[in-house]
Structure formats: C-alpha cells, structure tokens
Scaffold this motif. Structure first.
Motif, short mmCIF file in Angstrom:
data_model
loop_
_atom_site.label_atom_id
_atom_site.label_comp_id
_atom_site.label_asym_id
_atom_site.label_seq_id
_atom_site.Cartn_x
_atom_site.Cartn_y
_atom_site.Cartn_z
N LYS A 137 8.09 28.28 36.27
CA LYS A 137 8.63 29.25 35.30
C LYS A 137 8.63 30.66 35.87
CE LYS A 137 7.07 26.53 31.31
NZ LYS A 137 6.13 26.48 30.15
N SER A 427 15.45 23.42 40.40
CA SER A 427 15.68 22.44 39.34
C SER A 427 14.58 21.40 39.37
CB SER A 427 17.05 21.76 39.51
OG SER A 427 18.10 22.65 39.20
N ASN A 448 16.33 27.21 37.25
CA ASN A 448 15.41 28.32 37.02
C ASN A 448 15.45 29.24 38.25
OD1 ASN A 448 14.68 27.15 34.61
ND2 ASN A 448 12.48 27.20 35.02
#
Length: 466
Positions: A137, A427, A448
């Motif tokens: 993240k 990914s 991301n």
C-alpha cells in the motif's frame, strides 16, 4: 559472505543433485548445439585482492575490483535535501520485486536526476531499493546503489531475488569507463540482506559475480539448491555472429560449476532469458528477439541448448517477459499481449480480444503495452488463461515473486521518461484471478503505485530534454 556461504552449505545436506542429473541423462540429443566453457574465460577472474590491497580501500587505487557499497537513505535524522531524493528524479524504470518470509515487500529499479538511460556506462544513473511493510500500500525508499563517486560510475539493471535458503539478495550492476584498460569496467556485485524484516537491514559485504550482465533475470533454483544465472554480454548486442547469451550454473556455496552458451542467433537482442524446469526435468526458456519471443530447450540440466525458433504465440516483441513455475505446477508468464503485423512497409500493433477478434491498438500504438499475466497447464506449450494487468501507456519490464499465501506480486514500469508517468506499478493477483480473467480474490489489486516522482514534486517537465 562467510555466514551466507555456511547457510548455503547446510542446504547441500539435502542435495538431490545426483538423482536429478541422472534423471536428465536419457534426454541428451545429438541435435543440441551449444556448449559449456570455462567460467573464468567468460566472467573474468573474480578473486578479489587481499583486504590490505590499495584497490580494496576506496577512494585510493580504484579498479574494477574496488568494492561498491549501498547508501542508506530516508532514515531518522537524515537531512531532507540529500541528492537521491525523489523530487529530483526525472527518469526511472526496469523494476524488480521480492518478498521476505515475513511478508515485507522489497523493490528495486534504476533512475537518474539528469537524463534518460545512456549505455554503456550509465553515468549519473543509480539504483533505488524501496520497501513496503503493509502489503504494497505504501512504500519507502531506503537504500541507493550509486557508484558515481568511483570515477563517474553508473548503475544499471538491478536485481532482487531469493536464494534456496530464503535469503533476499540484491545485485548491482556497475559501469565505469576505464578507457578499455580494465576487464571489470562492467561488473556485477551481489549483497545479501541480513534482516529482511527491517526496513534498514544490514547487508553482507558484496561478492563480485563477474564482468557480464547477470542482473536482469532472476536465477533458476534447482531441487538440489544449485542455481543457474542468466547472462548476456550487452556490449555485443547488434554485432553479428558473436556468442553472448549464456548461463552460469553455481554450486550451493557459489562455486561455478559450468557456463553454457547458446548458439549464435542474430535475431536476439537483449536476450533476457529466464528458464523453468519442466515436469520431465528438461529446461525451457523464452528469449527476446526482434519479432517476438524465441524459445530454447535443454535436456541435460542446462549444459547444452537447442534453439526452437519463434514461439507460435507472438508477444513481448523485442522486450522483456518472465516465466515462473507456480506451486500448483502451472507456469506463469507475464508479458506484453501485443502482436505486430507488417503491411505496406509499416507496422500495425494488434491484440486479440476475449471473443477471439483481432483489435488494433488505438491509443498506445506500441509493442510495450497491455501487460498481461498468463497461465499454462502444459509446461509452456500453450498459454490459454490470461488476465490483463495494465494497458495505460507504455508498460514494460515485469518482475514477479510469490507470497507464502499464494499471492503473486508483479511489478512493471510505465513511461520511463514520460511527463507525468515514469511510474513503478505493483499488482497483486492469484491463480484464480488469471483463470477467471478478472479479479475474483478480494485481496487482489491492480496497479498500486510503488513510485511516481511527479507525485512528489519531481519528474520530467515541459521543455526538459533527456
């Protein structure tokens, strides 16, 4: 390095080398053309001088054997205006990804504050090591491999991979212009993480691997804990009838066992070969060529290779793809799902949609887009399952690693020097996602952002000439 070698020797206690190689012998064929050669004749003499030698004590007596180092960045107390900060970066690409046993993600790529990639010495180019402790993240850049202080050296093609003991290793490729007077002007150096769960891990001293590019593709791990590294002599790309595509087989303690060579193939460019072990024990690999991917096979553990020509399915035209055998036995391919047609002297780039219809690329007319994950049920003979990961611009250079929970983490770059892009994407998918052709696992995600300098005040701007 001694500690690491001791760990690897312990792995040899469970070695299966004899039974594995015996199983391969019946597959030998008179049709194989490549051969093995003396490793030193290819890699150079990688023995380092004694520690007291002037070449081992930077900054005095710099040679191709002067060891490089890793620089820690973004640590508590570091001044915010250090020279490797992301808001100075205008170019980056060619990422790699790895994951620790505890689930910490690591990524690396090369970049520059002043220019696009410039071979062969890559001056003003460094490699970034970044990490994520929350599953991808958020990311933090924590180390840099920057040989610029050694006679203006530059970094290229970094690598992260996991050895048979689960240790994460980093390979930095260093390039210094010694005006033709040092055989290690290009040199590959390998560091091992000592605490991969720590964002600012300590590292082993670097080991000199050789004077070839050994850092584009992850090594192949054999059941006996030996490894096979893919090599290429990039200085010979475009020079006809030169042997340059090779493999280095190493014992568990890092001792070279053999170097094998492909026959000459003048269609090959930056070969970027990444073999897998098939169910019958033979080896299979794609390698990068002008009009798509060619393939090669070995039936004696990688000592000799038979070239098979262009693979029937066209993909990754003159760009990198990766192969990896999954725990299920299926083979993962990550590649650019683009085909090329020559018509009236011009090139058309097309793809095949889910209904089997040919579609022409409209927005991004390039071979480097439509990054796709494929699965093969038959050891790479066909790839019948696919999942589109990203078609947003020029997308290239995938790398993948597997989590302990079956997750597949894949990184790739977007528009290395394009205004607003130069992005590293991550990914996270599963086999079930690829089989379904869409995300079905609720923990999966696509694209991301690992790194995008323009989000941090950096990046190429209007009027910049790279």
């Amino acid at each position: 390095m001694q500690k690491q070698n001791q760990l690897l020797r312990h792995a040899a206690a469970v070695a299966l080398a004899s039974s594995f190689l015996v199983g391969l012998l019946p597959g030998l064929s008179a049709g194989l053309h490549a051969q093995t050669v003396d490793p030193t004749s290819v890699l150079g003499d990688v023995t380092l001088p004694p520690p007291e030698d002037v070449s081992q004590n930077f900054p005095y007596g710099i040679t191709g054997k002067t060891p490089p180092s890793l620089t820690k960045i973004n640590f508590k107390g570091q001044k915010p205006y250090h020279k490797h900060r992301i808001n100075l970066r205008v170019f980056q690409g060619c990422p790699q990804v790895e994951i620790s046993e505890g689930g910490r993600l690591w990524a690396t790529w090369f970049g520059s504050n002043v220019q696009a990639e410039r071979a062969p010495y890559h001056q003003d180019q460094f490699s970034v090591i970044s990490t994520s402790g929350d599953g991808g993240k958020t990311w933090k850049e924590v180390f840099v491999f920057d040989p610029s202080e050694l006679l203006g050296g530059g970094a290229s093609d970094p690598m992260l991979w996991k050895d048979p003991e689960g240790n994460i290793r980093f390979i930095g490729l260093r390039n210094i212009d010694f005006k033709g007077k040092d055989e290690f002007a290009t040199s590959a150096w390998e560091f091992a993480m000592l605490d991969p769960e720590n964002e600012h891990t300590a590292w082993s001293p670097p080991r000199l691997l050789g004077n070839k590019n050994i850092s584009v593709m992850k090594p192949l791990l054999f059941p006996d804990s030996t490894i096979m590294r893919s090599m290429d002599d990039f200085k010979l790309v475009g020079k006809r009838d030169k042997v340059r595509i090779r493999f280095l087989k190493e014992d568990v303690d890092g001792t070279p066992i053999f170097v094998s060579e492909f026959p000459v193939d003048n269609d090959a460019v930056f070969a970027e070969q990444m073999p897998i072990i098939r169910k019958d024990g033979s080896l299979f690999t794609f390698y990068r060529a002008k009009n798509g991917q060619k393939f090669a096979e070995s039936f004696d553990g990688g000592k000799t290779w038979k070239l098979g020509g262009y693979y029937p399915m066209q993909f990754s035209i003159n760009t990198k793809c990766i192969l990896k055998t999954l725990p299920s036995g299926r083979v993962l391919l990550v590649a650019n799902d683009v085909q090329m047609k020559q018509e009236n002297g011009s090139k058309r780039y097309v793809y095949t949609d889910e209904q089997g219809n040919e579609r022409e690329l409209e927005t991004h007319k390039t071979a480097r887009t439509r990054m796709t994950a494929y699965l093969s049920d038959d050891d790479g003979e066909t790839f019948t399952h696919r999942l589109l990961l990203c078609d947003d611009g020029q997308i290239s250079y995938p790398s993948a690693t597997l989590g302990n929970d079956g997750a597949i983490y894949i990184v790739y770059d977007q528009g290395r020097g394009v205004i607003g892009q130069h992005t590293i994407f991550l990914s996270k998918i599963t086999e079930a996602d690829i089989l379904a052709g869409k995300l079905v696992n609720e923990q999966s995600f696509l694209n991301n952002i690992v790194s995008r300098p323009s989000d941090q005040g950096g990046g190429r701007r209007e009027g910049d000439s790279l």
